[in-house]
Design a protein around this motif. Structure first.
Motif, PDB file in Angstrom:
ATOM      1  N   UNK A 102      53.370   4.017  17.371  1.00 41.03           N
ATOM      2  CA  UNK A 102      53.888   5.018  16.429  1.00 41.03           C
ATOM      3  C   UNK A 102      54.380   4.336  15.162  1.00 41.03           C
ATOM      4  N   UNK A 103      55.637   3.894  15.143  1.00 41.47           N
ATOM      5  CA  UNK A 103      56.158   3.222  13.952  1.00 41.47           C
ATOM      6  C   UNK A 103      55.304   2.022  13.573  1.00 41.47           C
ATOM      7  N   UNK A 104      54.908   1.220  14.567  1.00 39.07           N
ATOM      8  CA  UNK A 104      54.085   0.046  14.278  1.00 39.07           C
ATOM      9  C   UNK A 104      52.768   0.433  13.628  1.00 39.07           C
ATOM     10  N   UNK A 105      52.162   1.530  14.091  1.00 38.81           N
ATOM     11  CA  UNK A 105      50.881   1.956  13.533  1.00 38.81           C
ATOM     12  C   UNK A 105      51.003   2.368  12.075  1.00 38.81           C
ATOM     13  N   UNK A 106      52.149   2.921  11.703  1.00 35.76           N
ATOM     14  CA  UNK A 106      52.361   3.311  10.302  1.00 35.76           C
ATOM     15  C   UNK A 106      52.684   2.095   9.450  1.00 35.76           C
ATOM     16  N   UNK A 107      53.523   1.227   9.975  1.00 34.51           N
ATOM     17  CA  UNK A 107      53.906   0.041   9.206  1.00 34.51           C
ATOM     18  C   UNK A 107      52.742  -0.938   9.034  1.00 34.51           C
ATOM     19  N   UNK A 108      51.965  -1.119  10.106  1.00 26.54           N
ATOM     20  CA  UNK A 108      50.873  -2.104  10.104  1.00 26.54           C
ATOM     21  C   UNK A 108      49.637  -1.481  10.741  1.00 26.54           C
ATOM     22  N   UNK A 109      48.973  -0.574  10.030  1.00 26.98           N
ATOM     23  CA  UNK A 109      47.863   0.181  10.632  1.00 26.98           C
ATOM     24  C   UNK A 109      46.753  -0.674  11.226  1.00 26.98           C
ATOM     25  N   UNK A 110      46.541  -1.874  10.683  1.00 23.32           N
ATOM     26  CA  UNK A 110      45.438  -2.697  11.177  1.00 23.32           C
ATOM     27  C   UNK A 110      45.632  -3.159  12.618  1.00 23.32           C
ATOM     28  N   UNK A 111      46.854  -3.019  13.158  1.00 20.32           N
ATOM     29  CA  UNK A 111      47.040  -3.406  14.562  1.00 20.32           C
ATOM     30  C   UNK A 111      46.199  -2.515  15.476  1.00 20.32           C
ATOM     31  N   UNK A 112      45.932  -1.298  15.044  1.00 14.85           N
ATOM     32  CA  UNK A 112      45.089  -0.416  15.852  1.00 14.85           C
ATOM     33  C   UNK A 112      43.703  -1.016  16.007  1.00 14.85           C
ATOM     34  N   UNK A 113      43.129  -1.460  14.910  1.00 14.30           N
ATOM     35  CA  UNK A 113      41.798  -2.070  14.975  1.00 14.30           C
ATOM     36  C   UNK A 113      41.817  -3.343  15.812  1.00 14.30           C
ATOM     37  N   UNK A 114      42.840  -4.149  15.641  1.00 13.38           N
ATOM     38  CA  UNK A 114      42.947  -5.399  16.390  1.00 13.38           C
ATOM     39  C   UNK A 114      42.972  -5.143  17.890  1.00 13.38           C
ATOM     40  N   UNK A 115      43.806  -4.199  18.316  1.00  9.52           N
ATOM     41  CA  UNK A 115      43.929  -3.899  19.743  1.00  9.52           C
ATOM     42  C   UNK A 115      42.687  -3.189  20.277  1.00  9.52           C
ATOM     43  N   UNK A 116      42.122  -2.287  19.472  1.00  3.95           N
ATOM     44  CA  UNK A 116      40.911  -1.591  19.908  1.00  3.95           C
ATOM     45  C   UNK A 116      39.755  -2.566  20.088  1.00  3.95           C
ATOM     46  N   UNK A 117      39.655  -3.541  19.197  1.00  2.00           N
ATOM     47  CA  UNK A 117      38.590  -4.535  19.320  1.00  2.00           C
ATOM     48  C   UNK A 117      38.764  -5.381  20.580  1.00  2.00           C
ATOM     49  N   UNK A 118      40.007  -5.697  20.936  1.00  2.00           N
ATOM     50  CA  UNK A 118      40.258  -6.574  22.072  1.00  2.00           C
ATOM     51  C   UNK A 118      40.244  -5.842  23.405  1.00  2.00           C
ATOM     52  N   UNK A 119      40.838  -4.639  23.447  1.00  2.00           N
ATOM     53  CA  UNK A 119      41.027  -3.944  24.715  1.00  2.00           C
ATOM     54  C   UNK A 119      40.190  -2.671  24.854  1.00  2.00           C
ATOM     55  N   UNK A 120      39.583  -2.217  23.765  1.00  2.00           N
ATOM     56  CA  UNK A 120      38.822  -0.972  23.773  1.00  2.00           C
ATOM     57  C   UNK A 120      39.637   0.176  23.225  1.00  2.00           C
ATOM     58  N   UNK A 121      38.984   1.036  22.471  1.00  2.00           N
ATOM     59  CA  UNK A 121      39.682   2.148  21.835  1.00  2.00           C
ATOM     60  C   UNK A 121      40.379   3.067  22.835  1.00  2.00           C
ATOM     61  N   UNK A 122      39.778   3.230  24.013  1.00  2.00           N
ATOM     62  CA  UNK A 122      40.318   4.168  24.987  1.00  2.00           C
ATOM     63  C   UNK A 122      41.735   3.786  25.419  1.00  2.00           C
ATOM     64  N   UNK A 123      42.118   2.525  25.228  1.00  2.00           N
ATOM     65  CA  UNK A 123      43.443   2.069  25.661  1.00  2.00           C
ATOM     66  C   UNK A 123      44.456   2.058  24.529  1.00  2.00           C
ATOM     67  N   UNK A 124      44.041   2.548  23.360  1.00  2.00           N
ATOM     68  CA  UNK A 124      44.927   2.551  22.190  1.00  2.00           C
ATOM     69  C   UNK A 124      45.133   3.982  21.703  1.00  2.00           C
ATOM     70  N   UNK A 125      46.380   4.452  21.796  1.00  2.00           N
ATOM     71  CA  UNK A 125      46.733   5.802  21.366  1.00  2.00           C
ATOM     72  C   UNK A 125      47.668   5.700  20.163  1.00  2.00           C
ATOM     73  N   UNK A 126      47.364   6.429  19.122  1.00  2.00           N
ATOM     74  CA  UNK A 126      48.243   6.472  17.953  1.00  2.00           C
ATOM     75  C   UNK A 126      49.197   7.648  18.086  1.00  2.00           C
ATOM     76  N   UNK A 127      50.481   7.378  17.935  1.00  2.00           N
ATOM     77  CA  UNK A 127      51.482   8.429  18.029  1.00  2.00           C
ATOM     78  C   UNK A 127      51.749   9.065  16.687  1.00  2.00           C
ATOM     79  N   UNK A 128      51.667  10.392  16.669  1.00  2.00           N
ATOM     80  CA  UNK A 128      51.933  11.149  15.450  1.00  2.00           C
ATOM     81  C   UNK A 128      53.133  12.045  15.720  1.00  2.00           C
ATOM     82  N   UNK A 129      54.311  11.550  15.350  1.00  2.00           N
ATOM     83  CA  UNK A 129      55.552  12.304  15.522  1.00  2.00           C
ATOM     84  C   UNK A 129      55.837  13.005  14.202  1.00  2.00           C
ATOM     85  N   UNK A 130      55.761  14.333  14.202  1.00  2.00           N
ATOM     86  CA  UNK A 130      55.803  15.056  12.930  1.00  2.00           C
ATOM     87  C   UNK A 130      56.932  16.080  12.880  1.00  2.00           C
TER      88      UNK A 130
END
Length: 239
Positions: A102-130
């Motif tokens: 959540x906060x990490x994804x907003x502060x450093x969005x590229x971590x999503x790509x890094x983790x998805x590349x290493x572990x697969x997209x299915x294991x990476x969920x982005x939190x949208x607290x609105x």
């Protein structure tokens, strides 16, 4: 549609908050006991949140969470206190099926790509607290931009799913606000799990009809306002 009971942990205890405020916590006891109960009652998986991590005490509860996640083969998604790629990888390498950023994804969005590349997209969920259509970060204290724009960006970076939490209704046990959910579902290209305000089997039914992939049950479940069996029936009725 899948149902994930929330196991929110603060200072070693299972709690439920109102509007994300730790001072408004209702304490329910042993997190592991609740996790076992929900799984025994047929939950599709567990939604675990390290609230001490969410409020800046990242290591607190880690041993407790690891202990009960090791006990089960059930699906577990985890958020709270994930402040780096290393934090997320540490969970993914041992006990957790999916991490929520959540906060990490907003502060450093590229971590999503890094983790998805290493572990697969299915294991990476982005939190949208609105709240009011704005993404809220840092314990829901700071606005960070429109939730639909962030959802699109997270998808483009490789998030395999989204967790949408409507802060406006979270913890109030007064039902969901369906319009922002349907607005998100109309644009999302990945599965969306919904949290916030789910207080009846009717809410679950509405989310299923709207196309949500899952729902997180929290305050209303623990307070007895909705039973897990009723929510499961509404979620799986059309399957």
């Amino acid at each position: 549609m899948e149902i994930y009971p929330a196991v929110d942990i603060l200072d070693g205890r299972c709690v439920q908050l109102v509007q994300g405020r730790p001072e408004a916590a209702t304490v329910y006891g042993d997190p592991a006991a609740w996790a076992r109960r929900w799984l025994e009652e047929g939950a599709d998986g567990l939604h675990v949140v390290n609230l001490d991590g969410a409020f800046g005490r990242a290591q607190k509860n880690a041993d407790l969470i690891r202990a009960f996640t090791r006990e089960t083969d059930a699906f577990v998604e985890l958020g709270g206190g994930i402040r780096s790629v290393e934090d997320a990888a540490g969970w993914l390498e041992v006990d957790v099926d999916r991490v929520i950023l959540s906060t990490l994804a907003v502060r450093s969005p590229d971590v999503i790509r890094t983790l998805a590349d290493e572990f697969g997209s299915v294991r990476v969920m982005a939190g949208i607290d609105a709240r009011g259509g704005e993404v809220m970060i840092e314990g829901w204290e700071r606005p960070a931009g429109g939730y639909l724009s962030w959802a699109e960006r997270f998808e483009d970076l490789g998030a395999g799913s989204l967790l949408y939490t409507n802060v406006d209704v979270e913890g109030l046990q007064q039902g969901i606000a369906i319009t922002p959910v349907t607005d998100l579902l109309a644009r999302a290209r990945v599965p969306v799990v919904v949290s916030g305000g789910i207080s009846s089997s009717g809410d679950v039914h509405a989310l299923r009809e709207a196309g949500a992939a899952g729902a997180v049950l929290g305050s209303a479940l623990y307070a007895g306002k909705v039973r897990l069996s009723e929510a499961m029936e509404a979620a799986h009725a059309a399957e």
